[in-house]
Motif scaffolding. Structure first.
Motif, PDB file in Angstrom:
ATOM      1  N   SER A 225       0.745  -1.290   0.077  1.00  0.00           N
ATOM      2  CA  SER A 225       0.168   0.116   0.001  1.00  0.00           C
ATOM      3  C   SER A 225       0.900   1.237  -0.035  1.00  0.00           C
ATOM      4  O   SER A 225       0.229   2.495  -0.004  1.00  0.00           O
ATOM      5  CB  SER A 225      -0.855   0.042   1.173  1.00  0.00           C
ATOM      6  N   ASN A 226       2.158   1.090   0.070  1.00  0.00           N
ATOM      7  CA  ASN A 226       2.992   2.314   0.206  1.00  0.00           C
ATOM      8  C   ASN A 226       3.440   2.989  -1.361  1.00  0.00           C
ATOM      9  O   ASN A 226       4.550   2.245  -1.717  1.00  0.00           O
ATOM     10  CB  ASN A 226       4.250   1.944   0.989  1.00  0.00           C
ATOM     11  N   ARG A 227       2.448   3.533  -2.130  1.00  0.00           N
ATOM     12  CA  ARG A 227       2.862   3.960  -3.271  1.00  0.00           C
ATOM     13  C   ARG A 227       4.309   4.613  -3.314  1.00  0.00           C
ATOM     14  O   ARG A 227       4.878   4.583  -4.348  1.00  0.00           O
ATOM     15  CB  ARG A 227       1.540   4.866  -3.797  1.00  0.00           C
ATOM     16  N   PRO A 228       4.494   5.695  -2.636  1.00  0.00           N
ATOM     17  CA  PRO A 228       5.720   6.434  -2.648  1.00  0.00           C
ATOM     18  C   PRO A 228       7.064   5.349  -2.574  1.00  0.00           C
ATOM     19  O   PRO A 228       8.125   5.719  -3.469  1.00  0.00           O
ATOM     20  CB  PRO A 228       5.826   7.420  -1.470  1.00  0.00           C
ATOM     21  N   LEU A 229       7.049   4.445  -1.712  1.00  0.00           N
ATOM     22  CA  LEU A 229       8.091   3.627  -1.742  1.00  0.00           C
ATOM     23  C   LEU A 229       8.261   2.753  -3.068  1.00  0.00           C
ATOM     24  O   LEU A 229       9.386   2.592  -3.564  1.00  0.00           O
ATOM     25  CB  LEU A 229       7.754   2.546  -0.593  1.00  0.00           C
ATOM     26  N   ILE A 230       7.016   2.177  -3.587  1.00  0.00           N
ATOM     27  CA  ILE A 230       7.171   1.582  -4.914  1.00  0.00           C
ATOM     28  C   ILE A 230       7.772   2.401  -5.953  1.00  0.00           C
ATOM     29  O   ILE A 230       8.430   1.971  -6.593  1.00  0.00           O
ATOM     30  CB  ILE A 230       5.641   1.016  -5.216  1.00  0.00           C
ATOM     31  N   ILE A 231       7.173   3.622  -6.093  1.00  0.00           N
ATOM     32  CA  ILE A 231       7.625   4.632  -7.181  1.00  0.00           C
ATOM     33  C   ILE A 231       9.205   4.516  -6.823  1.00  0.00           C
ATOM     34  O   ILE A 231      10.152   4.833  -7.849  1.00  0.00           O
ATOM     35  CB  ILE A 231       6.930   5.841  -7.136  1.00  0.00           C
ATOM     36  N   LEU A 232       9.511   5.041  -5.445  1.00  0.00           N
ATOM     37  CA  LEU A 232      10.910   5.365  -5.461  1.00  0.00           C
ATOM     38  C   LEU A 232      11.889   4.005  -5.619  1.00  0.00           C
ATOM     39  O   LEU A 232      13.055   4.512  -6.101  1.00  0.00           O
ATOM     40  CB  LEU A 232      11.061   5.802  -3.816  1.00  0.00           C
ATOM     41  N   CYS A 233      11.355   3.082  -5.521  1.00  0.00           N
ATOM     42  CA  CYS A 233      12.124   1.867  -5.762  1.00  0.00           C
ATOM     43  C   CYS A 233      12.430   1.760  -7.345  1.00  0.00           C
ATOM     44  O   CYS A 233      13.573   1.239  -7.692  1.00  0.00           O
ATOM     45  CB  CYS A 233      11.456   0.587  -5.291  1.00  0.00           C
TER      46      CYS A 233
END
Length: 465
Positions: A225-233
């Motif tokens: 659910s952590n969209r910022p983390l997924i994009i950052l990855c």
């Protein structure tokens, strides 16, 4: 927001990344060339090994992150791994650069897989807690930017130091370089252990989790659910692929295109230390003025344009090429510095969305994707060189020279552009992050008040019964 870190904490934390890069930067700059030109391993075999093992390391990072999140000790949650993991990591850093010459080709391949896998696992056991430690030291955005700047400056200093010391020592890169590699990695290992212990002694964990360790299912749901983390990855994969392609191919550039190994120290100085010294001190100011997202966009844009322009000057003018390397390094250093602060922010976002704080698993996923980028960037030059007809320790054909140029300039430009595009969709702004912190603190306050009220009611009930 109140500041809590002293310069002792910040510098001490940065020293940990000096030790990290005694193992990591040695591999990034010298390992592929060591395997092909000193240990006598075919470039395709070496490139495949680097790709396979780094992907294995990336998967292992997720397991290590789970272990870190479940750790409790009198030294804290993260710092014990730095204390006890330093020695095994540094032992393996020696072994990877000590391929025995008497082994057969098959035995050498087995040896490099075994030792590089061991190095990767030990590095994960130290680096994931080290990277997660910043989230437990402070929640202040400027302080997190300073911690990121400390990492970048210290890492860049280490890259430059290694280039100036080791590059002249290995000379032409033939078999006689083996004793040099072994000697220097042994010295770096001893110093590295000391630096890790200094990092342990000068840092403290000030932010603690208020709930028990969540189940694996809940933890994975939090990550999903952590969209910022997924994009950052995804952005990290692109950024690391670009920078590591240059790191892996740089030695080939100065040896076979410039035909002067003394340029390698200059190249590394420009690529790492100069860019970091110029960029890292600016990052806290840029974060304060335009935010972390815009700082990353600025850096990736500068890097992509510089790398693309660089392609046309790699052979024509070394001085113009080095100037463009400096511009690209400045942009990439902005990205690499602010990326650590961006990752730390995603921990709070995950806690805000789900009520679960999982620093170790969050950083391990981030590290997983970084290692995928490192694997891709570190191995791409090997496959490009093979496909363009590279032969070690020989004058190179025009096709092989073109392969080196692609690895040094075009691949970095392409992936930095992809990083820029990815960051455009990153949703966590500075204003939103501050709102999230306020909401988390309010939830903790409400929870504490509820527990206190419940306890008072229980005490009152016992008295009246």
């Amino acid at each position: 927001m109140k500041n809590s870190l002293t310069w002792k904490n910040i510098v001490g934390y940065g020293l940990g990344d000096v030790a990290n890069n005694f193992a990591f930067a040695m591999g990034a700059m010298f390992l592929l060339n060591y395997y092909t030109d000193t240990a006598g391993i075919h470039a395709a075999v070496a490139g495949t090994m680097l790709l396979v093992v780094r992907i294995f390391d990336a998967v292992a990072d997720v397991v290590v992150g789970r272990v870190v999140d479940s750790t409790r000790s009198r030294w804290g949650k993260f710092r014990p791994f730095i204390l006890f993991g330093a020695v095994p990591l540094m032992i393996f850093s020696i072994l990877v650069f000590s391929v025995p010459s008497f082994l057969s080709d098959g035995q050498k391949i087995f040896y490099i897989y075994l030792t590089y896998m061991g190095l990767g696992v030990c590095y994960s056991l130290v680096n994931i807690p080290y990277g997660s430690l910043s989230t437990a030291m402070t929640q202040n955005p400027e302080e997190r930017a300073r911690l990121g700047a400390a990492r970048t400056i210290m890492a860049s200093f280490t890259y430059t130091l290694l280039a100036f010391v080791i590059s002249p020592a290995i000379g032409g890169g033939h078999g006689e370089s083996q004793s040099t590699y072994t000697l220097y990695t042994a010295i770096l290992a001893v110093v590295g252990v000391g630096l890790y212990w200094m990092c342990f002694a000068s840092t403290r964990e000030n932010i603690t989790r208020t709930v028990e360790q969540p189940s694996l299912r809940i933890s994975l749901r939090t990550l999903k659910s952590n969209r910022p983390l997924i994009i950052l990855c995804l952005v990290a994969i692109a950024t690391l692929t670009g920078t590591f392609s240059l790191s892996a191919a740089g030695l080939y550039y100065v040896r076979y295109i410039l035909n002067d190994m003394s340029y390698f120290s200059v190249l590394i100085f420009i690529q790492t230390f100069l860019g970091a010294v110029l960029a890292a001190p600016l990052v806290p100011r840029l974060v304060r003025r335009i935010g972390k997202k815009s700082t990353f966009l600025l850096g990736s844009g500068i890097a992509a344009c510089s790398y693309l322009t660089l392609f046309f000057f790699l052979s024509a003018s070394p001085y113009v090429a080095f100037a463009l390397f400096a511009c690209a390094s400045f942009g990439a250093s902005l990205c690499m510095t602010v990326m650590w602060a961006l990752e730390a922010d995603t921990v709070e976002y995950g806690e805000y969305r789900t009520g679960v704080r999982i620093e170790g698993l969050t950083y391990s996923l981030f590290s997983f994707t970084r290692k995928c980028g490192q694997a891709l960037g570190g191995s791409l030059p090997a496959f490009i060189l093979v496909s363009f007809g590279y032969v070690s320790n020989q004058p190179q054909t025009a096709e092989a020279v073109m392969g080196i140029k692609l690895s040094v300039a075009v691949i970095p430009a392409l992936f930095m552009l992809l990083a820029f595009i990815g960051m455009v969709f990153y949703p966590l702004t500075e204003k939103r992050y501050q709102q999230i912190l306020i909401e988390i603190e309010q939830r903790k306050k409400n929870s504490q008040e509820f527990l206190e009220t419940l306890e008072e009611n229980q005490v009152y009930r016992r008295r009246t019964e």
